[in-house]
Design an enzyme around this catalytic site. Sequence first.
Site, PDB file in Angstrom:
ATOM      1  CG  HIS A 182      -5.834   1.934   5.469  1.00 55.99           C
ATOM      2  ND1 HIS A 182      -5.341   2.853   6.356  1.00 55.99           N
ATOM      3  CD2 HIS A 182      -4.810   1.066   5.214  1.00 55.99           C
ATOM      4  CE1 HIS A 182      -4.070   2.565   6.619  1.00 55.99           C
ATOM      5  NE2 HIS A 182      -3.734   1.475   5.943  1.00 55.99           N
ATOM      6  CD  GLU A 225      -3.237  -2.279   7.484  1.00 53.25           C
ATOM      7  OE1 GLU A 225      -2.201  -2.605   6.875  1.00 53.25           O
ATOM      8  OE2 GLU A 225      -3.784  -1.178   7.338  1.00 53.25           O
ATOM      9  N   GLY A 232       3.031  -1.028   4.277  1.00 54.01           N
ATOM     10  CA  GLY A 232       3.020   0.398   3.940  1.00 54.01           C
ATOM     11  C   GLY A 232       4.414   0.875   3.589  1.00 54.01           C
ATOM     12  CE  LYS A 282      -0.123   3.214   4.814  1.00 54.94           C
ATOM     13  NZ  LYS A 282       0.040   3.330   6.255  1.00 54.94           N
ATOM     14  CD  GLU A 296      -2.798   5.504   6.807  1.00 53.62           C
ATOM     15  OE1 GLU A 296      -2.851   5.521   5.567  1.00 53.62           O
ATOM     16  OE2 GLU A 296      -1.836   5.021   7.443  1.00 53.62           O
ATOM     17  CB  SER A 321       5.487  -1.342  12.064  1.00 51.94           C
ATOM     18  OG  SER A 321       5.040  -0.026  12.354  1.00 51.94           O
ATOM     19  CG  ASN A 344      -1.733   1.230   1.390  1.00 55.25           C
ATOM     20  OD1 ASN A 344      -1.780   2.062   0.486  1.00 55.25           O
ATOM     21  ND2 ASN A 344      -2.394   1.368   2.539  1.00 55.25           N
ATOM     22  N   GLY A 366       2.688   2.601  10.869  1.00 50.99           N
ATOM     23  CA  GLY A 366       3.621   3.712  10.702  1.00 50.99           C
ATOM     24  C   GLY A 366       4.365   4.104  11.964  1.00 50.99           C
TER      25      GLY A 366
HETATM   26  P1  13P Z   1       3.161   0.679   7.629  1.00 47.05           P
HETATM   27  O1  13P Z   1       3.679  -0.615   7.075  1.00 47.05           O
HETATM   28  O2  13P Z   1       3.851   1.898   7.080  1.00 47.05           O
HETATM   29  O3  13P Z   1       3.096   0.664   9.125  1.00 47.05           O
HETATM   30  O4  13P Z   1       1.639   0.821   7.123  1.00 47.05           O
HETATM   31  C1  13P Z   1       0.797  -0.255   7.257  1.00 47.05           C
HETATM   32  C2  13P Z   1      -0.441   0.025   6.516  1.00 47.05           C
HETATM   33  O5  13P Z   1      -1.232   0.870   6.887  1.00 47.05           O
HETATM   34  C3  13P Z   1      -0.691  -0.730   5.276  1.00 47.05           C
HETATM   35  O6  13P Z   1      -1.978  -0.525   4.809  1.00 47.05           O
END
Ligand code: 13P
Length: 251
Positions: A94, A164, A231, A11, A96, A210, A9, A170
């Site tokens: 997601h 997640e 991510g 983002k 976010e 992460s 992803n 993150g």
């Molecule tokens: P990270 O791997 O940057 O923590 O993000 C995970 C994520 O939200 C994937 O959709």
Amino acid sequence: MRTPVIAGNWKMNTTLAEATALVKQMKDRLDTIKGVEKILCPPFISLAAVGELLRGTSIRLGAQNCHHELKGAYTGEVSPSMLSAMCEFVILGHSERRQYFGETDELVNRKIRATFGANLIPILCVGEKLEERQSGRAEKVVRSQVAGALDGVDSPRGLVMAYEPVWAIGTGMAATGEEANLTINLIRGELRRLYGAEIALETRILYGGSVTANNIGEFVTQQEIDGALVGGASLKADEFVSIVEQSAART
Ligand code: 13P
């Protein structure tokens, strides 16, 4: 036996030029890795170009969001039918989107239903916030996100899910393999309750939060975890290739 999935992803990262450069850095190496499904989810603006680069390879393409109607007067939005002409998957729910764009279980549910209707495969994300975990509500929150998102869906064949935990995204603070395995087992239990054993056993459920080349082994060796939604580490070609290689080695 469920084939593991590693999805990147990206983002809101990469210009068109950066996206195509990143794909070129990893596509030949990713293409040769067998026994794991590889999915790239770049921003909308790069889907067509990335799709062109991936044509004829074993790497599949996904988007990061969509609207819940197939077309209409929704300025700035992208519909499931537009996407299904271009890619196979779409990330929905997601954290976010829930956190910064106010997406509720009800809205996620409308998107999920539109997505299945348009022959796109949702990658449905669920996960609790830190305070929900600390107050012992993680299980309840995750269960209700699953049931809420799938309300009215008769048979979620092909669905991919991702657990997640919000506190792990993150932050560099990944869940442990055991923790993630327990919650993913619970999500599978919820699928069993809603749809029976067959759907529960065939649905791939990923861990996200992460994930790096250093910790992927901890997740893909767990019984219930069928891969990862990655991510930050999916933006680094060498690291993403390594994550996929290690996941293939599990099979
Ligand atoms: P990270 O791997 O940057 O923590 O993000 C995970 C994520 O939200 C994937 O959709």
